[in-house]
Write a protein that holds these residues in place. Structure first.
Motif, short mmCIF file in Angstrom:
data_model
loop_
_atom_site.label_atom_id
_atom_site.label_comp_id
_atom_site.label_asym_id
_atom_site.label_seq_id
_atom_site.Cartn_x
_atom_site.Cartn_y
_atom_site.Cartn_z
N ARG A 1 0.82 -1.22 0.00
CA ARG A 1 0.00 0.00 0.00
C ARG A 1 0.85 1.27 0.00
N TRP A 2 2.12 1.13 0.33
CA TRP A 2 3.00 2.28 0.52
C TRP A 2 4.19 2.22 -0.43
N ALA A 3 4.72 3.40 -0.79
CA ALA A 3 5.93 3.44 -1.61
C ALA A 3 7.12 2.91 -0.81
N ARG A 4 7.22 3.33 0.43
CA ARG A 4 8.29 2.90 1.34
C ARG A 4 7.75 2.93 2.77
N THR A 5 8.38 2.15 3.62
CA THR A 5 8.07 2.21 5.05
C THR A 5 9.38 2.17 5.82
N HIS A 6 9.31 2.65 7.05
CA HIS A 6 10.49 2.62 7.92
C HIS A 6 10.01 2.43 9.35
N HIS A 7 10.28 1.26 9.90
CA HIS A 7 9.84 0.91 11.26
C HIS A 7 11.05 0.90 12.20
N ILE A 8 10.90 1.56 13.34
CA ILE A 8 11.94 1.58 14.35
C ILE A 8 11.33 1.16 15.68
N THR A 9 11.95 0.21 16.35
CA THR A 9 11.46 -0.20 17.67
C THR A 9 12.52 0.06 18.73
N ALA A 10 12.05 0.26 19.94
CA ALA A 10 12.95 0.53 21.07
C ALA A 10 12.24 0.14 22.36
N ASN A 11 12.96 0.28 23.45
CA ASN A 11 12.41 0.04 24.79
C ASN A 11 11.83 -1.36 24.91
N ALA B 1 -0.15 10.61 12.79
CA ALA B 1 -0.09 11.94 12.20
C ALA B 1 0.10 11.80 10.69
N GLY B 2 -0.44 12.74 9.95
CA GLY B 2 -0.32 12.69 8.50
C GLY B 2 -1.58 12.10 7.90
N GLU B 3 -1.47 11.74 6.63
CA GLU B 3 -2.61 11.24 5.88
C GLU B 3 -2.62 9.73 5.79
N VAL C 1 5.41 6.10 3.58
CA VAL C 1 5.48 7.10 2.52
C VAL C 1 4.42 6.77 1.46
N HIS C 2 3.64 7.77 1.11
CA HIS C 2 2.57 7.57 0.12
C HIS C 2 3.12 7.25 -1.26
N GLY D 1 8.23 13.51 0.36
CA GLY D 1 6.81 13.73 0.14
C GLY D 1 5.94 13.39 1.33
N SER D 2 4.65 13.30 1.05
CA SER D 2 3.69 13.08 2.14
C SER D 2 3.83 11.68 2.72
N HIS D 3 3.56 11.60 4.01
CA HIS D 3 3.67 10.32 4.69
C HIS D 3 2.67 10.26 5.84
N PHE D 4 2.55 9.07 6.37
CA PHE D 4 1.67 8.78 7.48
C PHE D 4 2.53 8.14 8.56
N ASP D 5 2.56 8.76 9.73
CA ASP D 5 3.40 8.28 10.83
C ASP D 5 2.53 7.71 11.94
N VAL D 6 3.02 6.67 12.55
CA VAL D 6 2.28 5.99 13.62
C VAL D 6 3.25 5.70 14.76
#
Length: 165
Positions: free
Chosen positions: A81-91, A153-155, A112-113, A120-125
Motif C-alpha cells: 500500500r506504501w511506496a516505502r516504510t520505515h519501522h523503528i522499535t525501542a524500549n 499523524a499525516g494522511e 510514505v505515500h 513527500g507526504s507520509h503517514f506516521d504511527v
C-alpha cells in the motif's frame, strides 16, 4: 553442594536468562526488519515459521490474521500500500517465565505515500507491541502479536478510513 558449585549454578542460570533475552530481542528485530523489506526480499511462510508458531495470532489496526499460513501474503499486501516504510522499535521489555515470555516494545513507523517525492507526504504511527512467546524445540517463537496505536499523524490511505487511531 559447595559454594563454588552454587556460584557456577547461579552463573549458568544468569547466562541462560541473558541468552533467552538476546534471542527474543533478535527474533523481534528480525520481524520488524521484514516489515520494511518484504517487498524486496523473499519472505515466505516458511521464513516466518522461523519467527512465529504455526498457530500464531496477529492483531493489527489494519486487520487480524490467524496462523502462519498466508501470513507472508498478508504482510506483503499491507506493505504494498506504501511506496516505502520505515519501522523503528525501542524500549524492549522482556519478561520471561520458564518457557513463556512477554515482550513489550515501542514502535515508530513512517509510511510514505505512493508517488511521493523522497520528502513527500507520509503517514506516521507511534505505538507499542505486546508479544507472547513460547520456547519450542526449534527455539523461541512468537505465538501472539498485537500492535496498539498510541498516536498517528499525516494522511492515512483512503482504504484505512475505518481504522481508529
Amino acid at each position: 553442594m559447595s559454594s563454588t558449585d552454587d556460584e557456577i549454578a547461579a552463573l549458568r542460570a544468569r547466562l541462560e536468562e541473558l541468552t533467552d533475552r538476546a534471542e527474543l530481542r533478535d527474533l523481534f528485530d528480525r520481524y520488524v526488519v521484514s516489515l520494511d523489506l518484504i517487498g524486496e526480499r523473499e519472505y515466505d511462510d516458511d521464513w516466518f515459521r522461523t519467527v512465529f508458531t504455526d498457530d500464531a495470532l496477529f492483531t493489527f489496526p489494519i486487520g487480524d490474521h490467524k496462523g502462519i499460513e498466508g501470513f507472508a501474503a498478508f504482510q506483503r499486501e499491507a506493505r504494498a500500500r506504501w511506496a516505502r516504510t520505515h519501522h523503528i522499535t525501542a524500549n524492549h521489555v522482556v519478561d520471561i517465565d520458564g518457557d513463556r515470555a512477554v515482550i513489550r516494545a515501542h514502535q515508530f513507523a513512517t509510511h510514505v505515500h505512493p508517488g511521493s517525492a523522497p520528502l513527500g507526504s507520509h503517514f506516521d504511527v507511534g505505538g507499542y507491541y505486546e508479544v507472547g512467546a513460547v520456547r519450542t524445540g526449534r527455539g523461541w517463537r512468537f505465538d501472539d502479536v498485537a500492535f496498539h496505536v498510541v498516536w498517528a499523524a499525516g494522511e492515512p490511505l483512503p482504504s484505512m478510513a475505518h481504522v481508529t487511531y
